[in-house]
Every structure is written in structure tokens, then in C-alpha cells.
Design a protein around this motif. Structure first.
Motif, PDB file in Angstrom:
ATOM      1  N   GLY A 130       0.801  -1.214   0.000  1.00 45.68           N
ATOM      2  CA  GLY A 130       0.000   0.000   0.000  1.00 45.68           C
ATOM      3  C   GLY A 130       0.832   1.260   0.000  1.00 45.68           C
ATOM      4  N   LEU A 131       2.112   1.129  -0.377  1.00 44.44           N
ATOM      5  CA  LEU A 131       3.035   2.264  -0.380  1.00 44.44           C
ATOM      6  C   LEU A 131       3.367   2.752  -1.789  1.00 44.44           C
ATOM      7  CD1 LEU A 131       5.499   1.056   2.421  1.00 44.44           C
ATOM      8  CD2 LEU A 131       3.647   2.726   2.636  1.00 44.44           C
ATOM      9  N   GLY A 132       2.781   2.120  -2.798  1.00 45.49           N
ATOM     10  CA  GLY A 132       2.921   2.612  -4.170  1.00 45.49           C
ATOM     11  C   GLY A 132       4.273   2.365  -4.810  1.00 45.49           C
ATOM     12  N   GLY A 133       5.022   1.380  -4.331  1.00 44.68           N
ATOM     13  CA  GLY A 133       6.370   1.155  -4.845  1.00 44.68           C
ATOM     14  C   GLY A 133       6.434   0.863  -6.330  1.00 44.68           C
ATOM     15  N   GLY A 134       5.599  -0.047  -6.805  1.00 37.79           N
ATOM     16  CA  GLY A 134       5.609  -0.391  -8.223  1.00 37.79           C
ATOM     17  C   GLY A 134       5.189   0.766  -9.100  1.00 37.79           C
ATOM     18  N   SER A 135       4.184   1.510  -8.650  1.00 39.04           N
ATOM     19  CA  SER A 135       3.723   2.676  -9.415  1.00 39.04           C
ATOM     20  C   SER A 135       4.789   3.756  -9.468  1.00 39.04           C
ATOM     21  CB  SER A 135       2.443   3.233  -8.785  1.00 39.04           C
ATOM     22  OG  SER A 135       1.382   2.295  -8.860  1.00 39.04           O
ATOM     23  N   SER A 136       5.483   3.957  -8.350  1.00 45.94           N
ATOM     24  CA  SER A 136       6.554   4.942  -8.315  1.00 45.94           C
ATOM     25  C   SER A 136       7.694   4.538  -9.246  1.00 45.94           C
ATOM     26  CB  SER A 136       7.074   5.099  -6.885  1.00 45.94           C
ATOM     27  OG  SER A 136       8.023   6.133  -6.800  1.00 45.94           O
ATOM     28  N   ASP A 137       8.024   3.245  -9.269  1.00 45.08           N
ATOM     29  CA  ASP A 137       9.058   2.748 -10.184  1.00 45.08           C
ATOM     30  C   ASP A 137       8.663   2.999 -11.636  1.00 45.08           C
ATOM     31  OD1 ASP A 137      10.476   1.837  -7.985  1.00 45.08           O
ATOM     32  OD2 ASP A 137       9.850  -0.257  -8.215  1.00 45.08           O
ATOM     33  N   ALA A 138       7.384   2.794 -11.958  1.00 44.64           N
ATOM     34  CA  ALA A 138       6.905   3.008 -13.322  1.00 44.64           C
ATOM     35  C   ALA A 138       6.995   4.480 -13.713  1.00 44.64           C
ATOM     36  CB  ALA A 138       5.463   2.509 -13.461  1.00 44.64           C
ATOM     37  N   ALA A 139       6.533   5.371 -12.819  1.00 41.78           N
ATOM     38  CA  ALA A 139       6.605   6.810 -13.107  1.00 41.78           C
ATOM     39  C   ALA A 139       8.047   7.267 -13.257  1.00 41.78           C
ATOM     40  CB  ALA A 139       5.917   7.597 -11.986  1.00 41.78           C
ATOM     41  N   THR A 140       8.914   6.757 -12.407  1.00 43.87           N
ATOM     42  CA  THR A 140      10.330   7.115 -12.465  1.00 43.87           C
ATOM     43  C   THR A 140      10.949   6.652 -13.774  1.00 43.87           C
ATOM     44  OG1 THR A 140      10.500   7.010 -10.057  1.00 43.87           O
ATOM     45  CG2 THR A 140      12.558   6.844 -11.302  1.00 43.87           C
ATOM     46  N   THR A 141      10.559   5.476 -14.234  1.00 46.06           N
ATOM     47  CA  THR A 141      11.055   4.958 -15.508  1.00 46.06           C
ATOM     48  C   THR A 141      10.640   5.863 -16.660  1.00 46.06           C
ATOM     49  OG1 THR A 141      11.044   2.676 -14.697  1.00 46.06           O
ATOM     50  CG2 THR A 141      10.969   2.981 -17.089  1.00 46.06           C
ATOM     51  N   LEU A 142       9.395   6.296 -16.662  1.00 49.39           N
ATOM     52  CA  LEU A 142       8.926   7.195 -17.730  1.00 49.39           C
ATOM     53  C   LEU A 142       9.687   8.514 -17.710  1.00 49.39           C
ATOM     54  CD1 LEU A 142       5.063   6.590 -17.516  1.00 49.39           C
ATOM     55  CD2 LEU A 142       6.635   5.716 -19.254  1.00 49.39           C
ATOM     56  N   LYS A 143       9.914   9.062 -16.528  1.00 49.96           N
ATOM     57  CA  LYS A 143      10.662  10.326 -16.414  1.00 49.96           C
ATOM     58  C   LYS A 143      12.104  10.156 -16.888  1.00 49.96           C
ATOM     59  CE  LYS A 143       9.282  10.928 -12.076  1.00 49.96           C
ATOM     60  NZ  LYS A 143       9.137  11.518 -10.710  1.00 49.96           N
ATOM     61  N   ALA A 144      12.725   9.065 -16.469  1.00 49.45           N
ATOM     62  CA  ALA A 144      14.129   8.844 -16.820  1.00 49.45           C
ATOM     63  C   ALA A 144      14.304   8.628 -18.320  1.00 49.45           C
ATOM     64  CB  ALA A 144      14.671   7.639 -16.048  1.00 49.45           C
ATOM     65  N   LEU A 145      13.438   7.831 -18.921  1.00 48.66           N
ATOM     66  CA  LEU A 145      13.556   7.555 -20.358  1.00 48.66           C
ATOM     67  C   LEU A 145      13.213   8.790 -21.186  1.00 48.66           C
ATOM     68  CD1 LEU A 145      12.180   3.922 -20.705  1.00 48.66           C
ATOM     69  CD2 LEU A 145      14.519   4.722 -20.355  1.00 48.66           C
ATOM     70  N   ASN A 146      12.305   9.594 -20.692  1.00 51.18           N
ATOM     71  CA  ASN A 146      12.000  10.862 -21.370  1.00 51.18           C
ATOM     72  C   ASN A 146      13.260  11.718 -21.471  1.00 51.18           C
ATOM     73  OD1 ASN A 146      10.162  12.781 -22.560  1.00 51.18           O
ATOM     74  ND2 ASN A 146      10.166  13.902 -20.615  1.00 51.18           N
ATOM     75  N   GLU A 147      14.064  11.693 -20.414  1.00 53.00           N
ATOM     76  CA  GLU A 147      15.326  12.452 -20.410  1.00 53.00           C
ATOM     77  C   GLU A 147      16.404  11.725 -21.210  1.00 53.00           C
ATOM     78  OE1 GLU A 147      18.733  13.977 -17.219  1.00 53.00           O
ATOM     79  OE2 GLU A 147      16.760  13.330 -16.488  1.00 53.00           O
ATOM     80  N   LEU A 148      16.576  10.431 -20.958  1.00 47.63           N
ATOM     81  CA  LEU A 148      17.665   9.683 -21.584  1.00 47.63           C
ATOM     82  C   LEU A 148      17.497   9.572 -23.097  1.00 47.63           C
ATOM     83  CD1 LEU A 148      20.230   8.161 -20.619  1.00 47.63           C
ATOM     84  CD2 LEU A 148      18.874   6.073 -20.603  1.00 47.63           C
ATOM     85  N   TRP A 149      16.257   9.433 -23.544  1.00 38.12           N
ATOM     86  CA  TRP A 149      15.982   9.297 -24.971  1.00 38.12           C
ATOM     87  C   TRP A 149      15.693  10.634 -25.648  1.00 38.12           C
ATOM     88  CZ3 TRP A 149      12.203   4.479 -24.688  1.00 38.12           C
ATOM     89  CH2 TRP A 149      12.964   3.336 -24.373  1.00 38.12           C
ATOM     90  N   GLY A 150      15.730  11.725 -24.897  1.00 33.84           N
ATOM     91  CA  GLY A 150      15.515  13.052 -25.479  1.00 33.84           C
ATOM     92  C   GLY A 150      14.137  13.212 -26.103  1.00 33.84           C
ATOM     93  N   LEU A 151      13.102  12.723 -25.443  1.00 34.31           N
ATOM     94  CA  LEU A 151      11.761  12.728 -26.025  1.00 34.31           C
ATOM     95  C   LEU A 151      11.044  14.069 -25.867  1.00 34.31           C
ATOM     96  CD1 LEU A 151      10.580   9.206 -24.769  1.00 34.31           C
ATOM     97  CD2 LEU A 151      11.585   9.795 -26.983  1.00 34.31           C
ATOM     98  N   ASN A 152      11.371  14.803 -24.819  1.00 33.19           N
ATOM     99  CA  ASN A 152      10.764  16.111 -24.550  1.00 33.19           C
ATOM    100  C   ASN A 152       9.248  16.056 -24.399  1.00 33.19           C
ATOM    101  OD1 ASN A 152      13.268  17.583 -24.680  1.00 33.19           O
ATOM    102  ND2 ASN A 152      13.187  17.363 -26.915  1.00 33.19           N
ATOM    103  N   LEU A 153       8.751  14.958 -23.826  1.00 36.69           N
ATOM    104  CA  LEU A 153       7.321  14.841 -23.563  1.00 36.69           C
ATOM    105  C   LEU A 153       6.961  15.640 -22.311  1.00 36.69           C
ATOM    106  CD1 LEU A 153       6.804  11.010 -24.177  1.00 36.69           C
ATOM    107  CD2 LEU A 153       6.354  12.878 -25.766  1.00 36.69           C
ATOM    108  N   GLY A 154       5.805  16.286 -22.328  1.00 40.65           N
ATOM    109  CA  GLY A 154       5.353  17.058 -21.180  1.00 40.65           C
ATOM    110  C   GLY A 154       4.839  16.168 -20.067  1.00 40.65           C
ATOM    111  N   VAL A 155       4.692  16.753 -18.875  1.00 44.69           N
ATOM    112  CA  VAL A 155       4.231  15.990 -17.715  1.00 44.69           C
ATOM    113  C   VAL A 155       2.838  15.416 -17.953  1.00 44.69           C
ATOM    114  CG1 VAL A 155       3.575  16.158 -15.280  1.00 44.69           C
ATOM    115  CG2 VAL A 155       5.664  17.269 -16.081  1.00 44.69           C
ATOM    116  N   ASN A 156       1.958  16.174 -18.584  1.00 47.05           N
ATOM    117  CA  ASN A 156       0.601  15.668 -18.821  1.00 47.05           C
ATOM    118  C   ASN A 156       0.617  14.429 -19.703  1.00 47.05           C
ATOM    119  OD1 ASN A 156      -0.523  17.696 -17.273  1.00 47.05           O
ATOM    120  ND2 ASN A 156      -0.976  19.017 -19.023  1.00 47.05           N
ATOM    121  N   THR A 157       1.496  14.417 -20.692  1.00 46.39           N
ATOM    122  CA  THR A 157       1.602  13.246 -21.570  1.00 46.39           C
ATOM    123  C   THR A 157       2.152  12.052 -20.807  1.00 46.39           C
ATOM    124  OG1 THR A 157       1.949  14.639 -23.513  1.00 46.39           O
ATOM    125  CG2 THR A 157       2.656  12.341 -23.675  1.00 46.39           C
TER     126      THR A 157
END
Length: 283
Positions: free
Chosen positions: A93-120
Motif C-alpha cells: 500500500g506504499l505505491g512502490g511499483g507505481s513509483s518505479d513506473a513513473a520514475t522509468t517514464l521520467k528517466a527515459l524521457n530524459e535519456l531518450w531526449g523525447l521532450n514529452l510534457g508531464v501531462n503526456t
């Protein structure tokens, strides 16, 4: 190579409003990030590699699902190696898996130079799990809908918590299904919305002696797992100002006046997974 922290969360309040046509539930919750976190390391790779000690099949891993969802959204087929150092327990009930997923999206957005906005990124995250959008808006939010309507809030005070997880884990899906079997959901939205804003104002002001927190899942989950109530009782007897099940559990948290009292409380929970943590005020 990029290294990210994926923070856990607790729910100060959780109301289940109704079951939706898509099988999810509409909720309203006050969610707050805490300084417990997983560490994720991202490195370029020719394929998708996930290194972790967890006994989870890759197709069920939310990190893997996040990578696939981002590839499908962008059409990019780059590979990535993710090394996960897990500190947030599973089924807690601490959201660990969800946090890992969100962190992955943020990191890949930066690493892959996608420039996607937060809403996307939130929209992609919502397709992976209901708690994922919250983790783009740390540290404190009112969360509504199926978890996809986010209202970020300011907070200047940090709270000291003792979090205790029994040896068993709880499936979020089971907790919501069991609630439907056990009770009729007749919550009045306007009343709950007002109460949750009042709770936020008390948190902001530091008036924690006046807390009234709630979790609609707690009663039915505790019937199935009576140890939840035993942990709550122990926390309150040890001096906790309040105690509550976080999310669908199985973690219970208590609020303490100071770290000294909190650390002393850990002694009565030998054999449990337990920690003293602080709520975050910034991110």
C-alpha cells in the motif's frame, strides 16, 4: 547512465466513491510522498534488461510495462538496462511499483531526449496503474477519479511516521473486490471533498492533534486480516497521534511527535518490517 529515486507514499485519507464501468473505482484520496525510496539506475542497452532481486515475471513488472508503453506511444525501439535496488516492500500500500513506473517514464524521457510534457507522461502512466500519475506531482496531492485527476498541494511541514508491514502482502485488486462484497458504497462526494480539504489545511498548519483520517478499505481488509487492527492498537498505545492503513495495505502507519519516540516504538515491532520515515515537503 542516470540514477533516480522512486519515493513511496502513504494515504492520509482514502474514500471509495463507486465502481466504474471500466472495472476501476472512483476515489478521492490525500496522498503524500515519504522519504523511503527505491533506487533505479538506467543505462543504454541493445534490448530491454531489468536487473532486480524480485521474483516477478518481466511481463508483470511495472518498469517493463512502462518501457513498453513509452515505446508504443513514441514508436521508438531503443533498448534500456534498468537496475532496481528495492527498498519499498511489495503489496504494502506504499505505491512502490507505481513509483518505479513513473520514475522509468521520467528517466527515459530524459535519456531518450523525447521532450514529452508531464501531462503526456501522466497519461501514459495512467494506462499502467492508477497510482502512477501521482508520482509526477510530488510531494502531496488530492487524487480523484481512478487516480488520474491530480491536484498538487503545497506543504511546508514534515511529519514523523512509523510504518509497519506484517509478513503478508495484500493485492489491491482483491481489496477493492472484497470491499464491494462487504459494503454498499453510499459516500457523499461533497461531504468527502470538504473533509479532505479540511484535513489538508490541518496538515499544512501542523495541527496534527486534530487529525481525522480515514480509509474506506481498512474495515473490510481488517476483517480478513485482523493483524492490521493489532498493529494499529500497538502504535496508538506507543504514543502515535493517529494510525491508519495505507492504501489497500498491508502497511499501517502512525504519526509521532518526534523521531526519538518513533525510534523507540520500533522496538515493539521486532519481527516486522518497520521503519521511521518523514513525509516530504519538496521534490
Amino acid at each position: 547512465m542516470l540514477t533516480y529515486k522512486a519515493f513511496a507514499k502513504i494515504n492520509w485519507a482514502l474514500s471509495v466513491l463507486n465502481k466504474r464501468n471500466d472495472g476501476y473505482h472512483d476515489i478521492i484520496s490525500l496522498m503524500h510522498a515519504i522519504d523511503l525510496y527505491d533506487t533505479l539506475i538506467f543505462e543504454p542497452s541493445s534490448g530491454i534488461e531489468i536487473q532486480t532481486e524480485l521474483p516477478i515475471k518481466r511481463v508483470n513488472n511495472l518498469i517493463y510495462k512502462a518501457i513498453i508503453a513509452l515505446q508504443q506511444y513514441t514508436g521508438i525501439k531503443k533498448g534500456i538496462k534498468v537496475t532496481l535496488h528495492k527498498q519499498i516492500p511489495i503489496g504494502a500500500g506504499l505505491g512502490g511499483g507505481s513509483s518505479d513506473a513513473a520514475t522509468t517514464l521520467k528517466a527515459l524521457n530524459e535519456l531518450w531526449g523525447l521532450n514529452l510534457g508531464v501531462n503526456t507522461l501522466q497519461e501514459i502512466g495512467a494506462s499502467i496503474g492508477s497510482d502512477v500519475p501521482f508520482f509526477f506531482n510530488l510531494p502531496l496531492c488530492i487524487v480523484e477519479g481512478r487516480g488520474d485527476i491530480i491536484k498538487p498541494l503545497k506543504i511546508e511541514k514534515s511529519y514523523t511516521l512509523v510504518i509497519v508491514k506484517p509478513k503478508f502482502s495484500i493485492s489491491t485488486k482483491w481489496a477493492y473486490e472484497f470491499l464491494n462484497l462487504e459494503t454498499e458504497l453510499t459516500t457523499e462526494y461533497k461531504k468527502i471533498n470538504n473533509n479532505i480539504w479540511q484535513l489538508y489545511l490541518l496538515l499544512y498548519e501542523g495541527a496534527y492533534s486534530n487529525f481525522h483520517s480515514w480509509n474506506d478499505l481498512e474495515k473490510s481488509v481488517s476483517r480478513k486480516y485482523p493483524e492490521i487492527e493489532k498493529i494499529k492498537k500497538k502504535l496508538l498505545e506507543a504514543g502515535a497521534l493517529m494510525s491508519l492503513l495505507s492504501g489497500s495495505g498491508s502497511t499501517v502507519f502512525g504519526v509521532f511527535n518526534n523521531e526519538v519516540d518513533a525510534n523507540e516504538t520500533l522496538k515493539i515491532f521486532e519481527g516486522y518490517w518497520c521503519k521511521v520515515v518523514q513525509t516530504l515537503t519538496s521534490y
